[in-house]
Scaffold this motif. Structure first.
Motif, short mmCIF file in Angstrom:
data_model
loop_
_atom_site.label_atom_id
_atom_site.label_comp_id
_atom_site.label_asym_id
_atom_site.label_seq_id
_atom_site.Cartn_x
_atom_site.Cartn_y
_atom_site.Cartn_z
N CYS A 253 0.81 -1.21 0.00
CA CYS A 253 0.00 0.00 0.00
C CYS A 253 0.85 1.27 0.00
CB CYS A 253 -0.97 0.00 1.18
SG CYS A 253 -2.28 -1.23 0.98
N LEU B 219 0.87 3.09 -3.21
CA LEU B 219 -0.33 3.77 -3.65
C LEU B 219 -0.33 5.23 -3.18
CD1 LEU B 219 -2.95 1.00 -2.73
CD2 LEU B 219 -2.00 1.53 -5.00
N SER B 220 -0.97 6.06 -3.96
CA SER B 220 -1.12 7.46 -3.54
C SER B 220 -2.12 7.54 -2.40
CB SER B 220 -1.61 8.31 -4.72
OG SER B 220 -2.96 7.96 -5.03
N GLU C 118 -4.60 9.43 -2.34
CA GLU C 118 -5.93 9.48 -2.96
C GLU C 118 -6.46 8.07 -3.21
OE1 GLU C 118 -3.24 11.37 -4.06
OE2 GLU C 118 -4.01 13.15 -3.03
N GLU C 119 -5.58 7.16 -3.68
CA GLU C 119 -6.01 5.78 -3.91
C GLU C 119 -6.33 5.07 -2.60
OE1 GLU C 119 -2.52 4.75 -6.20
OE2 GLU C 119 -3.76 4.43 -7.99
N ALA D 238 -9.74 6.40 -1.57
CA ALA D 238 -10.83 6.34 -2.55
C ALA D 238 -11.95 5.44 -2.04
CB ALA D 238 -10.30 5.81 -3.88
N ARG E 161 -14.61 2.71 -1.73
CA ARG E 161 -14.68 1.35 -2.26
C ARG E 161 -15.85 0.63 -1.60
NH1 ARG E 161 -10.33 1.25 -5.29
NH2 ARG E 161 -8.59 2.54 -4.65
N ASN F 281 -12.70 2.20 2.37
CA ASN F 281 -11.47 2.52 1.65
C ASN F 281 -10.33 1.66 2.21
OD1 ASN F 281 -10.02 4.04 3.79
ND2 ASN F 281 -11.58 5.60 3.46
N TRP G 96 -9.47 -5.32 -3.91
CA TRP G 96 -9.18 -3.92 -4.27
C TRP G 96 -7.84 -3.78 -4.96
CZ3 TRP G 96 -10.79 -1.96 1.22
CH2 TRP G 96 -12.18 -1.99 1.33
N LEU H 227 -6.93 -2.31 -8.80
CA LEU H 227 -5.92 -1.27 -9.07
C LEU H 227 -4.78 -1.78 -9.95
CD1 LEU H 227 -5.79 0.27 -5.50
CD2 LEU H 227 -6.70 1.36 -7.57
#
Length: 153
Positions: free
Chosen positions: A19, A22-23, A25-26, A29, A31, A37, A134, A138
């Motif tokens: 993780c 990941l940004s 924001e991701e 996000a 879900r 999220n 998830w 991605l």
């Protein structure tokens, strides 16, 4: 039982690593499933483990608000802060504790310590499954879920 906690902790650390790619924001996000999220699902895993151990030991549970955790580092710091206490309890576990009663909220809820410990193992594995879905959404390869070849005999 201990080896399954060690397994979950290894997998958790690997999810933290994955993780980290990941940004923010991701991670935040919206879900479907889990805690809505990735970041707050990871937080939920950490908090639930800590709180149940505190229920068993009679210590106060955490007062944690997901809104206070906005980055992966926030969750990792919390995990690293609480991990020694949880690990100490798990390492002191003995089969004699399995059937010891845990009575919460003045008798409203009754469990055994063993039930709680088994729940914690299953709880994390459940949420790791959500994280895996998830991750695939991605375009990432999820953390390997195998227990075998982790040195956890």
């Amino acid at each position: 039982m201990k080896s399954l906690f060690y397994y979950n902790w290894q997998v958790r650390d690997e999810w933290f690593q994955l993780c980290g790619k990941l940004s923010n924001e991701e991670l935040l996000a919206k879900r479907t499933g889990g805690f809505g999220n990735i970041l707050h699902t990871l937080l939920h895993i950490v908090v639930v483990e800590y709180d149940w151990i505190h229920d068993i030991t009679g210590e106060p549970v955490a007062d944690v608000s997901p809104e206070d955790f906005r980055t992966l580092d926030d969750v990792i710091v919390l995990h690293k802060t609480w991990q020694p206490e949880v690990k100490s309890f798990v390492e002191a576990w003995s089969d004699e504790l399995h059937d010891k009663p845990l009575i919460l909220e003045n008798g409203k809820y009754q469990f055994t310590y063993g039930e709680v410990m088994q729940h914690l193992i299953a709880h994390e594995i459940h949420h790791v499954g959500q994280l895996s879905v998830w991750a695939r959404e991605l375009g990432l390869t999820p953390v390997n879920a195998n227990f075998i070849n982790r040195g956890l005999k």
